[in-house]
Design a protein around this motif. Structure first.
Motif, PDB file in Angstrom:
ATOM      1  N   LEU A 190     -20.789  40.699  56.128  1.00 37.65           N
ATOM      2  CA  LEU A 190     -20.084  40.556  55.641  1.00 37.65           C
ATOM      3  C   LEU A 190     -20.248  40.627  53.489  1.00 37.65           C
ATOM      4  CD1 LEU A 190     -17.569  43.033  56.455  1.00 37.65           C
ATOM      5  CD2 LEU A 190     -18.781  43.873  56.528  1.00 37.65           C
ATOM      6  N   ARG A 209     -24.613  40.225  52.955  1.00 41.22           N
ATOM      7  CA  ARG A 209     -23.867  41.992  52.550  1.00 41.22           C
ATOM      8  C   ARG A 209     -24.016  42.434  51.142  1.00 41.22           C
ATOM      9  NH1 ARG A 209     -26.516  46.788  54.124  1.00 41.22           N
ATOM     10  NH2 ARG A 209     -25.469  48.866  53.857  1.00 41.22           N
ATOM     11  N   TRP A 210     -22.677  42.330  51.255  1.00 37.32           N
ATOM     12  CA  TRP A 210     -22.078  41.896  49.830  1.00 37.32           C
ATOM     13  C   TRP A 210     -23.158  41.803  48.582  1.00 37.32           C
ATOM     14  CZ3 TRP A 210     -20.089  38.711  45.856  1.00 37.32           C
ATOM     15  CH2 TRP A 210     -19.546  38.975  45.024  1.00 37.32           C
ATOM     16  N   HIS A 211     -23.507  40.380  48.759  1.00 35.96           N
ATOM     17  CA  HIS A 211     -24.181  39.739  47.938  1.00 35.96           C
ATOM     18  C   HIS A 211     -25.368  40.317  47.582  1.00 35.96           C
ATOM     19  CE1 HIS A 211     -25.786  36.036  46.060  1.00 35.96           C
ATOM     20  NE2 HIS A 211     -24.325  35.277  46.190  1.00 35.96           N
ATOM     21  N   ARG A 215     -25.622  43.304  45.608  1.00 35.10           N
ATOM     22  CA  ARG A 215     -25.707  42.999  43.846  1.00 35.10           C
ATOM     23  C   ARG A 215     -26.390  42.286  43.466  1.00 35.10           C
ATOM     24  NH1 ARG A 215     -21.832  37.942  42.635  1.00 35.10           N
ATOM     25  NH2 ARG A 215     -23.415  37.067  43.288  1.00 35.10           N
TER      26      ARG A 215
END
Length: 193
Positions: A166, A169-171, A174
């Motif tokens: 997670l 994926r967030w990084h 972003r």
């Protein structure tokens, strides 16, 4: 990128291969899959490193290395994560695992006075005269401890695996959004001029 951050702290395969005794592993240690820094490799290393950290044996790092080689995940990270269990964290790990196992097996939990007697007995046997150790009367269920360790290891390893995926994926999302904003800003600047 998380790769840059992780790569900063992980030694190179050549540096590891130069260590004494490593030559016995042969070409397996320089397999590129063991050194990849990608979402799959890092999350798998997180899982196996945490699982191996909960093994109550002194050979945790060897087991983690074997799992990393077998499942072709990041070797240095899986070995480093075994240091979660150290002399300072081992007692809370064993206690929480025994709590989980005692709930499953339905055995009574150790109360605080029994734990106090166990610690006094261990410290006197390690640092003092073992003849003056405090006698304790308690029922310790090894099966409850082992099942609790297994459950806690798998659950925490899975949580670590999912968190890495997670966060990765967030990084990436972003960074993608930031690049889109920069492109849009660049286009607007080009249209103005």
């Amino acid at each position: 990128m998380p790769k840059k951050f992780i790569r900063r702290y992980i030694p190179t395969p050549e540096r590891i291969a130069a260590l004494p005794g490593i030559h016995r592993l042969g070409s397996r240690i320089t397999d590129p899959n063991l050194w990849h820094i990608n979402r799959r490799s890092i999350s798998g290393a997180m899982f196996w490193g945490i699982v191996c950290a909960w093994i109550p044996l002194p050979s945790q790092m060897l087991i983690a290395a074997a799992c990393a080689i077998l499942f072709r995940v990041n070797l240095p990270l899986s070995i480093a994560l075994t240091w979660i269990s150290n002399p300072f964290t081992m007692l809370p790990i064993l206690y929480s695992s025994y709590c989980i196992g005692s709930l499953i097996f339905g055995v009574p939990m150790l109360d605080i006075t029994q734990i106090k007697h166990i610690i006094i007995q261990l410290t006197t046997s390690l640092f003092g005269d073992s003849a003056s150790a405090v006698p304790t009367q308690y029922h310790f269920n090894l099966g409850a401890l082992l099942v609790g360790l297994l459950i806690e290891a798998v659950v925490l390893g899975a949580i670590g695996n999912i968190l890495v995926k997670l966060l990765w994926r967030w990084h990436v999302v972003r960074d993608l959004r930031e690049r889109q904003i920069q492109r849009k800003q660049y286009r607007q600047d080009q249209e103005k001029s």
